[in-house]
Design a protein around this motif. Structure first.
Motif, short mmCIF file in Angstrom:
data_model
loop_
_atom_site.label_atom_id
_atom_site.label_comp_id
_atom_site.label_asym_id
_atom_site.label_seq_id
_atom_site.Cartn_x
_atom_site.Cartn_y
_atom_site.Cartn_z
N LYS A 27 0.83 -1.21 0.00
CA LYS A 27 0.00 0.00 0.00
C LYS A 27 0.87 1.27 0.00
CE LYS A 27 -3.86 1.99 2.45
NZ LYS A 27 -4.57 2.08 3.68
N GLY A 28 0.54 2.18 -0.90
CA GLY A 28 1.27 3.46 -0.95
C GLY A 28 2.56 3.39 -1.74
N GLU A 84 5.63 8.18 11.14
CA GLU A 84 5.76 7.83 9.72
C GLU A 84 6.95 6.94 9.38
OE1 GLU A 84 5.70 11.54 7.62
OE2 GLU A 84 3.63 11.96 8.20
N MET A 85 7.70 6.50 10.39
CA MET A 85 8.91 5.74 10.05
C MET A 85 8.61 4.25 9.89
SD MET A 85 12.27 7.38 10.95
CE MET A 85 12.66 7.04 12.65
N PHE A 86 9.27 3.64 8.92
CA PHE A 86 9.27 2.19 8.78
C PHE A 86 10.47 1.71 9.60
CE2 PHE A 86 6.80 3.26 5.07
CZ PHE A 86 5.97 2.17 4.87
N SER A 87 10.24 1.34 10.85
CA SER A 87 11.35 0.96 11.73
C SER A 87 11.23 -0.50 12.11
CB SER A 87 11.31 1.80 13.01
OG SER A 87 11.45 3.16 12.70
N PHE A 88 12.35 -1.16 12.26
CA PHE A 88 12.33 -2.54 12.70
C PHE A 88 13.67 -2.93 13.34
CE2 PHE A 88 14.60 -3.55 8.80
CZ PHE A 88 14.11 -2.60 7.91
N LYS A 135 -0.59 8.67 5.04
CA LYS A 135 -1.85 8.21 4.42
C LYS A 135 -1.72 8.38 2.91
CE LYS A 135 -6.72 9.01 5.01
NZ LYS A 135 -7.51 10.23 4.98
N PRO A 136 -1.73 7.26 2.15
CA PRO A 136 -1.50 7.41 0.72
C PRO A 136 -2.62 8.18 0.02
CG PRO A 136 -1.32 5.11 1.41
CD PRO A 136 -1.92 5.86 2.54
N GLN A 137 -2.26 9.04 -0.86
CA GLN A 137 -3.19 9.80 -1.69
C GLN A 137 -2.39 10.37 -2.85
OE1 GLN A 137 -4.03 13.76 0.37
NE2 GLN A 137 -3.41 12.48 2.08
#
Ligand code: HAM
Length: 444
Positions: A27-28, A84-88, A135-137
């Motif tokens: 998504k996005g 908003e971070m993609f953290s892992f 939020k994708p748009q």
């Protein structure tokens, strides 16, 4: 006759082929397909060339960095770090994040690679994927691309203007000519401390009119309230004290000077006292690039943004070093280029186009292709099964000067019909001499 009953579990399994559900992109995140590629190439090549002309060197940094880099660099109380971070965590227990922006990584690299020992200022440019769990748009994706440029090691206002000039020039060259630069100064730590107090006092009186996010942020990061997108918060922001009236003399002088340089370079700009930007590392000059005609009230569509970040190198463990830079979102710029309908389609013009009919001819054409592909003669072909007529139509579309036609007879004779696409004149030549013959006919 009665058939013996078969127990349920002994019945042969009915082979029903279940259609698999297709797996979609995350998504996005989206693919950039061939028809869009020439626009992307145009944007990136133009920007890269312009940076090289301005004396910038290319830098590539990893797509993942230690999460602390962004927490410290971009700021704990920012949308990016808060949500908003993609953290892992890696298998070894390291906490890492997909980069949400490029500046922090470039600064990390500046410090780590001892670039302070290079001739200052160091000018760097980069492009690549960034990731924000937003939020994708339209115009807002979870994977998007930045083109960015940074100048590290110089605090002169001339450099701020130089960087804005570079961004402006890039957009002109790309073909988005009608842009405006929104600009503001958010001062240094000293003048900002005084201003934050004023701002907090003002917002304290209006606390009931604020959105939940702003109420929460008021204590830690009151300046972010100025660019909240909520309608009610925007109304409160309109009456807030302005940083520009509260700059210390040095910051005031610096900003005035930046504007004078921009006037000199005839770069149109608009002063926007509510422009504070969404990243915490900025000091003094901040700016955004907007395409004219876009809805400037919704903060969704800025094509790019940047500013000075004199405190970041120190904050990330280097010597205090001034710096300034900008980045633009390639997707947003590509969407704008598409809207403008710029005539960018590459004019494909082939020297020769291969046309074939029948299985043997198809094999022979591959040999001819192999002979030509190693030369400087440009070649097009349609490996498909179209008729000679449809293949000649494709040759026309590719603006081919010559069509090389192999039918059943030519395939058996090891010959090729060379057709001049303009005059329609045809000659039959020996296949082994095709390169020589094509050269002769092209030079006519
Ligand atoms: P930024 O304003 O966060 O600045 O991002 C720059 C540009 O990236 C935006 O103006 C927008 O065009 C694009 N962008 C941001 N988020 C998205 C998204 N979710 N989807 C699509 N495009 C997006 C920075 O990141 C700073 N590092 C710029 C800078 C460089 N400041 C100094 N040096």
């Amino acid at each position: 006759m009665l058939m013996p009953r078969v127990k349920k579990e002994e019945q042969p399994e009915k082979k029903v082929r279940k259609k698999m559900k297709p797996i979609q992109a995350v998504k996005g995140m989206k693919d950039i397909l061939p028809p869009e590629q020439f626009i992307w190439e145009h944007i990136l090549e133009t920007s890269r060339h312009m940076c090289q002309d301005f004396g910038f060197g290319r830098i590539e940094t990893p797509i993942v960095e230690n999460t602390d880099l962004f927490k410290r660099g971009v700021g704990q109380v920012t949308d990016i770090v808060e949500k908003e971070m993609f953290s892992f965590e890696t298998q070894g227990g390291d906490k890492i994040s997909l980069r949400p922006e490029g500046t922090a990584g470039v600064v990390r690299s500046y410090i780590e690679n001892g670039m302070s020992r290079w001739t200052q200022p160091v000018r760097l440019y980069y492009d690549g994927s960034m990731f924000r769990y937003d939020k994708p748009q339209q115009g807002r994706y979870r994977e998007f691309h930045h083109f960015g440029a940074e100048v590290i090691g110089e605090d002169s206002p001339a450099i701020d203007a130089h960087v804005i000039y570079l961004a402006w020039k890039i957009f002109q060259k790309i073909g988005i000519k009608d842009i405006s630069i929104q600009i503001n100064s958010i001062g240094c730590a000293t003048c900002r401390a005084k201003y934050k107090k004023l701002l907090t006092d003002y917002y304290d009186m209006k606390i009931n009119k604020l959105c939940t996010d702003c109420k929460r942020r008021l204590e830690k990061n009151p300046m972010r309230l100025l660019d909240c997108k909520e309608e009610k918060c925007m109304q409160v922001a309109a009456g807030a004290p302005q940083i520009i009236d509260n700059l210390c003399p040095e910051c005031n002088g610096h900003f005035k000077s930046v504007l004078e340089f921009l006037d000199e370079l005839e770069i149109p700009y608009v002063l926007n006292s509510n422009l504070v930007r969404g990243l915490d590392y900025y000091t003094r000059t901040v700016f955004e690039i907007w395409a004219e005609g876009d809805d400037n009230d919704s903060r969704q569509t800025a094509l790019g943004g940047g500013g000075r970040y004199d405190g970041l190198i120190g904050l990330l463990g280097g010597e205090e070093t001034p710096a300034v830079g900008f980045a633009f979102g390639v997707e947003r710029v590509a969407e704008k280029v598409m809207k403008l309908n710029l005539d960018l389609e590459p004019k494909i013009s082939k020297d020769v186009f291969l046309v074939q009919l029948g299985d043997l001819a198809r094999r022979k054409v591959m040999k001819v292709f192999d002979k030509i592909i190693d030369t400087d003669i440009s070649v097009g072909e349609s490996v498909g099964r179209g008729s000679i007529k449809s293949q000649l139509r494709m040759a026309n579309k590719a603006h081919a000067k010559l069509a090389l036609i192999i039918g059943q007879k030519e395939a058996l004779d090891n010959t090729v019909i060379v057709r001049d696409m303009k005059s329609g004149m045809q000659e039959t030549v020996i296949m082994n001499e095709i390169v020589k013959e094509v050269r002769r006919m092209l030079s006519k």
